[in-house]
Enzyme design. Sequence first.
Site, PDB file in Angstrom:
ATOM      1  N   GLY A  92       0.806  -1.223   0.000  1.00 16.31           N
ATOM      2  CA  GLY A  92       0.000   0.000   0.000  1.00 16.31           C
ATOM      3  C   GLY A  92       0.833   1.264   0.000  1.00 16.31           C
ATOM      4  O   GLY A  92       2.011   1.259   0.357  1.00 16.31           O
ATOM      5  N   HIS A 161       2.209   8.542  -4.573  1.00 12.58           N
ATOM      6  CA  HIS A 161       2.076   9.916  -5.068  1.00 12.58           C
ATOM      7  C   HIS A 161       2.753  10.942  -4.168  1.00 12.58           C
ATOM      8  O   HIS A 161       2.405  12.119  -4.179  1.00 12.58           O
ATOM      9  CB  HIS A 161       0.602  10.280  -5.247  1.00 12.58           C
ATOM     10  CG  HIS A 161      -0.092   9.508  -6.339  1.00 12.58           C
ATOM     11  ND1 HIS A 161       0.592   8.843  -7.330  1.00 12.58           N
ATOM     12  CD2 HIS A 161      -1.401   9.308  -6.596  1.00 12.58           C
ATOM     13  CE1 HIS A 161      -0.286   8.257  -8.136  1.00 12.58           C
ATOM     14  NE2 HIS A 161      -1.494   8.515  -7.711  1.00 12.58           N
ATOM     15  N   HIS A 186      -1.598   8.828 -13.994  1.00 12.89           N
ATOM     16  CA  HIS A 186      -2.892   8.923 -13.318  1.00 12.89           C
ATOM     17  C   HIS A 186      -2.848   9.951 -12.188  1.00 12.89           C
ATOM     18  O   HIS A 186      -1.778  10.281 -11.684  1.00 12.89           O
ATOM     19  CB  HIS A 186      -3.319   7.563 -12.749  1.00 12.89           C
ATOM     20  CG  HIS A 186      -4.782   7.487 -12.463  1.00 12.89           C
ATOM     21  ND1 HIS A 186      -5.294   6.916 -11.316  1.00 12.89           N
ATOM     22  CD2 HIS A 186      -5.849   7.936 -13.185  1.00 12.89           C
ATOM     23  CE1 HIS A 186      -6.618   6.999 -11.355  1.00 12.89           C
ATOM     24  NE2 HIS A 186      -6.982   7.617 -12.473  1.00 12.89           N
TER      25      HIS A 186
HETATM   26  N1  SAH Z   1      -3.701   1.148 -10.295  1.00 12.22           N
HETATM   27  C1  SAH Z   1      -4.460   0.795  -9.107  1.00 12.22           C
HETATM   28  C2  SAH Z   1      -4.282   1.758  -7.959  1.00 12.22           C
HETATM   29  C3  SAH Z   1      -2.882   1.878  -7.456  1.00 12.22           C
HETATM   30  S1  SAH Z   1      -2.807   2.518  -5.809  1.00 12.22           S
HETATM   31  C4  SAH Z   1      -5.942   0.606  -9.445  1.00 12.22           C
HETATM   32  O1  SAH Z   1      -6.301   0.519 -10.626  1.00 12.22           O
HETATM   33  O2  SAH Z   1      -6.778   0.527  -8.555  1.00 12.22           O
HETATM   34  C5  SAH Z   1      -1.078   2.748  -5.628  1.00 12.22           C
HETATM   35  C6  SAH Z   1      -0.300   1.445  -5.458  1.00 12.22           C
HETATM   36  O3  SAH Z   1       1.077   1.805  -5.560  1.00 12.22           O
HETATM   37  C7  SAH Z   1      -0.468   0.745  -4.109  1.00 12.22           C
HETATM   38  O4  SAH Z   1      -0.916  -0.567  -4.308  1.00 12.22           O
HETATM   39  C8  SAH Z   1       0.950   0.760  -3.510  1.00 12.22           C
HETATM   40  O5  SAH Z   1       1.298  -0.423  -2.808  1.00 12.22           O
HETATM   41  C9  SAH Z   1       1.819   0.934  -4.722  1.00 12.22           C
HETATM   42  N2  SAH Z   1       3.121   1.532  -4.448  1.00 12.22           N
HETATM   43  C10 SAH Z   1       3.410   2.572  -3.651  1.00 12.22           C
HETATM   44  N3  SAH Z   1       4.734   2.829  -3.667  1.00 12.22           N
HETATM   45  C11 SAH Z   1       5.292   1.916  -4.512  1.00 12.22           C
HETATM   46  C12 SAH Z   1       6.632   1.640  -4.934  1.00 12.22           C
HETATM   47  N4  SAH Z   1       7.657   2.360  -4.500  1.00 12.22           N
HETATM   48  N5  SAH Z   1       6.824   0.616  -5.778  1.00 12.22           N
HETATM   49  C13 SAH Z   1       5.792  -0.138  -6.214  1.00 12.22           C
HETATM   50  N6  SAH Z   1       4.513   0.074  -5.853  1.00 12.22           N
HETATM   51  C14 SAH Z   1       4.266   1.084  -5.005  1.00 12.22           C
HETATM   52 MG    MG Z   2      -4.420   6.395  -9.322  1.00 15.48          MG
END
Ligand code: SAH
Ligand code: MG
Length: 228
Positions: A92, A161, A186
């Site tokens: 997450g 983000h 996004h």
């Molecule tokens: N694309 C998804 C939403 C992504 S939410 C959808 O369609 O619903 C953002 C995700 O980024 C989370 O699952 C989180 O675990 C992941 N994330 C955050 N930091 C990250 C990193 N450094 N490397 C890989 N994944 C990461």
């Molecule tokens: Mg998003």
Amino acid sequence: MTVDRPRPAARAERAGGSGGPPGVLLLLSAAKAAPGFMPDDEGRALYEAARTVAVPGPLLEVGTWMGKSALYLAAAARETGRQVVTVDHHRGSEEHQPGWEYHDPSLVDPRVGRLDTLPHFRRTVADAGAEDVVIAVVTRSEVLAPLWSTPLALLFLDGSHTEESARRDQDAWVAKLAVGGTLAIHDVFPDPADGGQAPFGVYTRVVASGDFEELPGTGSLRLLRRLR
Ligand code: SAH
Ligand code: MG
């Protein structure tokens, strides 16, 4: 267990309404129904961008969560004979952690004491019948990046983000796009009242580089084609 009536997409597909290989409409309806953070109009725009990209190569997503956007990409991959690689550590982002806006305690693995979205992702992809086109990589995106050298047809940035991680994903991944490939970003919100500014910062820097031309976006999804 009861047997569901065929969903509208399934019926349309059997009637030959998809225009593409079998399964594309089913994947799109599975994507719409999947848990996650991608409104259907933006998901459709992502699918369209991915199915119309003109260069060879895989589609790569940073930020899997439970596989919702991966299924929109999978529909395009199925249609065009590509594969989707999706990377996430499955623990997450900041906003999913305890005490934050999007925390869901039921996602915590009690044994590890941390979030684990991987089992949910696996169910999403298995239920959709997309295991053949979706490849999960379970690690931090910045760990995978230096190991990755295949030019990408499409890169979808949707990971953490924070300012720091958004910049890190930009620095690590954008250069891996093939010339002619499409960058999708996004959660781009020009107005801070609508959301965090880190993805907008990535978008702004990419546009300022002069290396991309912008394609029509949808909602908070921005699409850019690499020119050089
Ligand atoms: N694309 C998804 C939403 C992504 S939410 C959808 O369609 O619903 C953002 C995700 O980024 C989370 O699952 C989180 O675990 C992941 N994330 C955050 N930091 C990250 C990193 N450094 N490397 C890989 N994944 C990461
Ligand atoms: Mg998003």
